[in-house]
Design a protein around this motif. Structure first.
Motif, short mmCIF file in Angstrom:
data_model
loop_
_atom_site.label_atom_id
_atom_site.label_comp_id
_atom_site.label_asym_id
_atom_site.label_seq_id
_atom_site.Cartn_x
_atom_site.Cartn_y
_atom_site.Cartn_z
N GLU A 53 32.42 62.25 -17.27
CA GLU A 53 32.64 62.28 -15.86
C GLU A 53 32.29 60.94 -15.14
OE1 GLU A 53 30.50 64.47 -11.89
OE2 GLU A 53 30.89 65.54 -13.58
N LYS A 56 35.09 58.53 -16.04
CA LYS A 56 36.38 58.76 -15.04
C LYS A 56 36.13 58.04 -13.72
CE LYS A 56 37.75 63.10 -17.08
NZ LYS A 56 38.28 64.35 -17.11
N VAL A 260 24.91 62.09 -11.97
CA VAL A 260 25.68 62.95 -12.90
C VAL A 260 25.03 63.64 -13.97
CG1 VAL A 260 27.67 62.73 -14.39
CG2 VAL A 260 27.79 61.76 -12.37
#
Length: 267
Positions: A53, A56, A260
């Protein structure tokens, strides 16, 4: 008439020249024409979800950077680096393995990334075999560990040694006699327990995010058996793309990156 015709050609040539210059400048500023860079990131298997994640998010801001992610047991990644693999960033699930490479001069910078917790999980079908921590040493209990040198295996043995204070000398040895399989990384340990190919195993709390937690039973560890787990990140000195590697390094450690990590159970 000749003078007017001459002036028209003169301005036409000037217009074409200026138009070409503008197109050249614009094309040079286009992100599509930025030099493409590839960064190789080697990371512990337990970091797969958050790092996917994070990278990205980073790519959305830096479309010219291609990030190749290599997930494996930390000890395997260490050996790859020692054998000459081209790596820009290394994310370790174990402080000692990180420091081993640091002492050999492999990093230009590095620091602690996050913490995690080790948990003991049991398959849903193993209620007749293991229901409490002392059952780890019971005859017939099928224990799955990671291979020697993999951080989760190191932590598992530390936990068994700590449990000897409560369950007596030899507890660790009895547990090890119940090992039926050794996997290359923690994700494979988790998969085998979910599939019922073993009764129990040690994984990270972060591995149980989402629906996975409902696919296993978590057996609580006593306070004295809990171990501190540290994740470390290092930028390798050998990187050919120092500026881009440093930018990704900083982004992983940024507030966005840490949010995250927390989302996936790290702290």
């Amino acid at each position: 008439m000749k003078g007017m015709k001459y002036m028209w050609w003169k301005y036409r040539k000037l217009f074409i020249l200026l138009s070409s210059l503008v197109m050249f400048v614009l094309s040079g500023c286009s992100p599509k024409n930025l030099d493409q860079v590839t960064l190789n990131v080697s990371a512990a298997s337990s970091l797969k979800e958050p790092l996917n994640e994070i990278t990205k998010m980073y790519n959305a801001q830096h479309p010219n950077v291609e990030i190749t992610l290599n997930f494996a047991g930390t000890n395997t990644l260490k050996m790859q680096i020692l054998e000459g693999a081209e790596v820009d960033l290394f994310l370790s699930a174990n402080k000692d393995i990180y420091e081993e490479l640091e002492e050999k001069g492999y990093f230009m910078q590095g620091q602690i990334l996050a913490h995690n917790d080790v948990v003991l999980i049991a398959s849903l079908e193993s209620q007749n075999t293991i229901n409490q921590i002392e059952d780890l040493a019971k005859e017939g209990c099928q224990l799955i560990l990671a291979e020697e040198g993999v951080p989760i295996s190191i932590y598992a043995k530390q936990i068994m040694e700590a449990l000897e204070l409560s369950y007596g000398e030899g507890f660790k040895e009895k547990c090890l006699q119940n090992v039926v399989s050794k996997e290359t990384n923690v994700k494979q340990v988790l998969t085998k327990i979910v599939l019922g190919e073993g009764d129990c195993g040690f994984v990270y709390n972060s591995d149980l995010m989402g629906e996975t937690r409902d696919e296993v039973r978590v057996l609580p560890l006593p306070e004295e058996a809990k171990v501190e787990t540290q994740y470390w990140i290092g930028q390798l000195s050998q990187t050919k793309n120092q500026e881009e590697a440093e930018q990704l390094y900083d982004f992983i450690l940024s507030e966005q990156g840490r949010q995250v990590m927390q989302k996936y159970g790290f702290r």
